[in-house]
Design a protein around this motif. Sequence first.
Motif, mmCIF file in Angstrom:
data_model
loop_
_atom_site.group_PDB
_atom_site.id
_atom_site.type_symbol
_atom_site.label_atom_id
_atom_site.label_comp_id
_atom_site.label_asym_id
_atom_site.label_seq_id
_atom_site.Cartn_x
_atom_site.Cartn_y
_atom_site.Cartn_z
ATOM 1 N N ASN A 197 6.078 29.854 40.714
ATOM 2 C CA ASN A 197 5.713 28.600 40.962
ATOM 3 C C ASN A 197 4.329 28.152 40.332
ATOM 4 N N GLY A 198 3.625 29.925 39.833
ATOM 5 C CA GLY A 198 2.628 29.595 38.681
ATOM 6 C C GLY A 198 2.461 28.497 37.469
ATOM 7 N N LEU A 199 1.451 28.575 37.458
ATOM 8 C CA LEU A 199 1.004 28.203 36.258
ATOM 9 C C LEU A 199 2.264 29.002 35.365
ATOM 10 N N VAL A 200 1.762 30.448 34.728
ATOM 11 C CA VAL A 200 1.527 30.678 34.242
ATOM 12 C C VAL A 200 3.662 31.877 33.916
ATOM 13 N N GLY A 201 3.481 31.846 35.219
ATOM 14 C CA GLY A 201 5.000 32.116 35.912
ATOM 15 C C GLY A 201 6.340 30.546 35.976
ATOM 16 N N SER A 202 6.452 30.281 36.125
ATOM 17 C CA SER A 202 6.929 28.917 36.054
ATOM 18 C C SER A 202 7.396 28.721 34.332
ATOM 19 N N ALA A 203 6.006 28.734 33.638
ATOM 20 C CA ALA A 203 5.884 28.191 32.090
ATOM 21 C C ALA A 203 6.918 29.885 31.693
ATOM 22 N N ILE A 204 6.998 30.814 32.008
ATOM 23 C CA ILE A 204 7.787 31.907 31.492
ATOM 24 C C ILE A 204 9.388 31.523 31.308
ATOM 25 N N ILE A 205 9.461 31.335 33.052
ATOM 26 C CA ILE A 205 10.521 30.299 33.353
ATOM 27 C C ILE A 205 12.027 29.523 32.800
ATOM 28 N N ARG A 206 10.693 28.726 32.722
ATOM 29 C CA ARG A 206 10.722 27.809 31.203
ATOM 30 C C ARG A 206 11.359 28.249 30.176
ATOM 31 N N LYS A 207 10.638 28.778 29.772
ATOM 32 C CA LYS A 207 11.212 29.526 28.213
ATOM 33 C C LYS A 207 12.350 30.027 28.181
ATOM 34 N N LEU A 208 11.834 31.382 29.078
ATOM 35 C CA LEU A 208 13.497 32.386 29.711
ATOM 36 C C LEU A 208 14.623 31.320 29.618
ATOM 37 N N GLU A 209 14.515 30.402 30.370
ATOM 38 C CA GLU A 209 15.420 29.402 30.072
ATOM 39 C C GLU A 209 15.958 28.665 28.591
ATOM 40 N N SER A 210 14.756 28.645 27.857
ATOM 41 C CA SER A 210 15.803 27.401 27.554
ATOM 42 C C SER A 210 15.781 28.471 25.841
ATOM 43 N N LYS A 211 15.768 30.039 26.397
ATOM 44 C CA LYS A 211 16.515 30.892 25.091
ATOM 45 C C LYS A 211 17.933 31.686 26.106
ATOM 46 N N GLY A 212 18.110 30.695 27.010
ATOM 47 C CA GLY A 212 19.710 31.765 27.205
ATOM 48 C C GLY A 212 19.537 32.600 28.154
ATOM 49 N N TYR A 213 18.571 32.708 29.085
ATOM 50 C CA TYR A 213 18.292 33.828 29.439
ATOM 51 C C TYR A 213 18.864 33.138 30.936
ATOM 52 N N GLN A 214 20.247 34.430 31.635
ATOM 53 C CA GLN A 214 21.124 33.667 32.658
ATOM 54 C C GLN A 214 20.831 34.503 34.155
ATOM 55 N N ASN A 215 20.321 35.465 33.775
ATOM 56 C CA ASN A 215 20.157 36.112 35.441
ATOM 57 C C ASN A 215 18.618 36.486 36.027
ATOM 58 N N ILE A 216 17.846 35.372 35.631
ATOM 59 C CA ILE A 216 16.769 35.374 36.586
ATOM 60 C C ILE A 216 16.452 36.047 37.808
#
Length: 314
Positions: A13-32
């Motif tokens: 939920n933090g500044l960096v963590g939320s951006a990492i989630i956005r990046k991973l999802e946009s690259k198609g990682y499915q098991n976060i």
Amino acid sequence: MNKSSKIYVAGHNGLVGSAIIRKLESKGYQNIVKRTSQELDLRKQAAVEYFFENEKPEYVFLAAAKVGGILANAKNPGEFLYDNVMIQTNIIEASKNFGVKKLLFLGSTCIYPKMAPQPLKEEYLLTGELEPTNEPYAIAKITGIKMCKSYNEQYGTNFISVMPTNLYGPNDNFDLKTSHVLPALLRKVHEAKLNNSPYVEVWGTGHPFREFLHVDDMADACVYLMENYSYKEIGEIINIGTGEEISIKDLVDLIVSVVNYRGDIKFDPLKPDGTPRKLTDIQKLNKLNWKSRISLKKGIEETYEWYIREKKYE
Ligand code: GDP
């Protein structure tokens, strides 16, 4: 890392963590895998071990931390030291115990000595005294760096440590008592414009220089390093930044022009300036073929749009 790998983002939920989630999802990682701090208190060792034993994540982004601006650090030194040491120690130890293939630990450029030559090269770690306003936080982060290194050496783990410069962007903290300078000034100038205030107060002299990296660039670099490079190639630490700095005074001017505020600026020299400069040397990262893409002006414009849209703290 493949698209079905189990990836735990600590601090999602933090500044960096939320951006990492956005990046991973946009690259198609499915098991976060994610846990809020209510679901899992990362300061509690037994809870963290239990979580790792059950979930068995393969990759870990350690973006959970107690963070804050210059005054928050000065007022809560015990909390900044304890929370950060506990969070990172528990996660790093559990990652070793439960076979995490690779972990990325987020540090900060405040780990470098206050009077280190600029730009800051990775090799300046532990060559001088730290900036006193955030020494407890820096000591915690240095402990994390050394833990990753020691575990790699003793247990053959693959834990890497990245040192971002000052970050900003969506999901930043806009609380004036605890935030960093960029979100604080965006909010102060925006509110001054709305209230027709004749001036905005800026802490310190305006003379210090800082480097600012948009958090989407930061997330891009983190995922890129996770995907492509191991501890053997990266070494103990690697800086992540733009390699460009700006004075606080010029930052204020930029924010004033983005917000379109017409009042005055008053500096309060009784508030701390902190370290005079904090510019990263990014040659090591450039050699691994990564460069930031978002300019400061564009990044501030986007962050301001996000802030208005979310209407945080209004
Ligand atoms: P630092 O990079 O660890 O020193 O953390 P900050 O982002 O909190 O502060 C950076 C610089 O901005 C310091 O010189 C502060 O004095 C200055 N600054 C000016 N106005 C503000 C403000 O409203 N909030 C914060 N946090 N810093 C400010």
